[in-house]
Design a protein around this motif. Sequence first.
Motif, PDB file in Angstrom:
ATOM      1  N   MET A  40       1.464  -3.259  -6.340  1.00  0.00           N
ATOM      2  CA  MET A  40       1.249  -1.951  -5.730  1.00  0.00           C
ATOM      3  C   MET A  40      -0.223  -1.558  -5.784  1.00  0.00           C
TER       4      MET A  40
ATOM      5  N   GLY B 152       4.829  10.534  -3.777  1.00  0.00           N
ATOM      6  CA  GLY B 152       4.181   9.646  -2.820  1.00  0.00           C
ATOM      7  C   GLY B 152       5.144   8.634  -2.243  1.00  0.00           C
TER       8      GLY B 152
ATOM      9  N   THR C 197      -2.662   1.996  -4.380  1.00  0.00           N
ATOM     10  CA  THR C 197      -2.481   3.333  -3.827  1.00  0.00           C
ATOM     11  C   THR C 197      -3.801   4.023  -3.589  1.00  0.00           C
TER      12      THR C 197
ATOM     13  N   HIS D 270       0.805  -1.217   0.000  1.00  0.00           N
ATOM     14  CA  HIS D 270       0.000   0.000   0.000  1.00  0.00           C
ATOM     15  C   HIS D 270       0.843   1.274   0.000  1.00  0.00           C
ATOM     16  N   ALA D 271       0.463   2.187  -0.905  1.00  0.00           N
ATOM     17  CA  ALA D 271       1.136   3.481  -1.006  1.00  0.00           C
ATOM     18  C   ALA D 271       0.101   4.595  -0.931  1.00  0.00           C
ATOM     19  N   ALA D 272       0.589   5.829  -0.854  1.00  0.00           N
ATOM     20  CA  ALA D 272      -0.279   7.004  -0.862  1.00  0.00           C
ATOM     21  C   ALA D 272       0.371   8.064  -1.737  1.00  0.00           C
ATOM     22  N   ASP D 273      -0.433   8.699  -2.590  1.00  0.00           N
ATOM     23  CA  ASP D 273       0.097   9.695  -3.533  1.00  0.00           C
ATOM     24  C   ASP D 273      -0.631  11.028  -3.386  1.00  0.00           C
TER      25      ASP D 273
ATOM     26  N   ARG E 103      -8.477   4.947  -5.813  1.00  0.00           N
ATOM     27  CA  ARG E 103      -8.104   3.969  -4.785  1.00  0.00           C
ATOM     28  C   ARG E 103      -8.052   2.603  -5.451  1.00  0.00           C
TER      29      ARG E 103
END
Length: 345
Positions: free
Chosen positions: A278, A212, A280, A167-170, A264
């Motif tokens: 991946m 991110g 995000t 999990h990532a966040a941008d 998402r």
Amino acid sequence: PMPLLAGALSRAVAVLSFSVLLSARGAAQRRPAHSNLSANCWSCLHPVNMFNSYNVKFHHRKALTSPYPGSHIERSQVPEDKVGWLTEWKDYNPVEYTANSVLAGPSWADPQINEEGFSPKFNERDGEVERKSLNGLYVVENGRPRNPAGRTGLTGRGLLGRWGPNHAADPVVTRWKRDRSGNKVAHPVTGKNILQFVAIKRRDCGEWAIPGGMVDPGEKITATLKREFEEEALNSLQKSPEEKAKLEKQLHKLFSQEHFVVYRGYVDDPRNTDNAWMETEAVNYHDETGETMDNLPLEAGDDAGVVKWVDINEKLELYASHSYFIKLVTEKWGAHWSEDPGSEC
């Protein structure tokens, strides 16, 4: 009775509309990657979480590229018609690869599947590690999670730390392009105002990207978004406590205001494998007046070679799925994207 008939008609229309939507989406996915219609109209058929709810399958392209990033490992070639797991392929023989940096056992990485004492709880929260996918349940085969977007020609984890979703966040931080007098700048052809976003040039591959990063175990997405922007675009890790406190105060207004969740879910990332991929949450923080971001000194962090404001248009070629996220942001704000009227859905 008329109410029953009306209800039945409404349900029929809803089913028919959704069938048409899926047919159009399927047609868009079947078009070649270079098709303008496929690239530009996908977003119209793809509101946030749509395929999460209905398990609509999606295509990946960058996850099939060779050699694998940071290595000389060539993926097994996967024809387009054999990407999907539902297509039988008895001779499928993917390459196994997990980078030494992952096998060394850093804190952000899982052990190998067969390692003693490692019993991951897939499709659920596993202690502090989130193993649930934003796209719903995924298949676990022979103890290994299976990439929901299909075959990639490579098993193992590659450069990714977690088996299954990583999990990532941008954070997509935007403002309007303005002239010296402070007036918004419109594109000469479309007449639409030009939007800018904070972009970094990644050190690992040299591509431009949204600043991110990965969600730490137990960390809330909102905290990741703010932390990654500070580290990548403002170089907060190298600041003194006083300088960092000043940055925090300036950013608080921007990151605490109402924001727009752009996307998402699964990301078509070159690091993806059959067993690790991946995902995000891309979120747009828009500085309407420019007052907040104009006073913040952009400075590249450890993972970024360069950081700057970039004008948004369809010619942008960004890392992974980032161009798609940026396109959705321009639609949200009615900003300029393309000179070709046919590309505006």
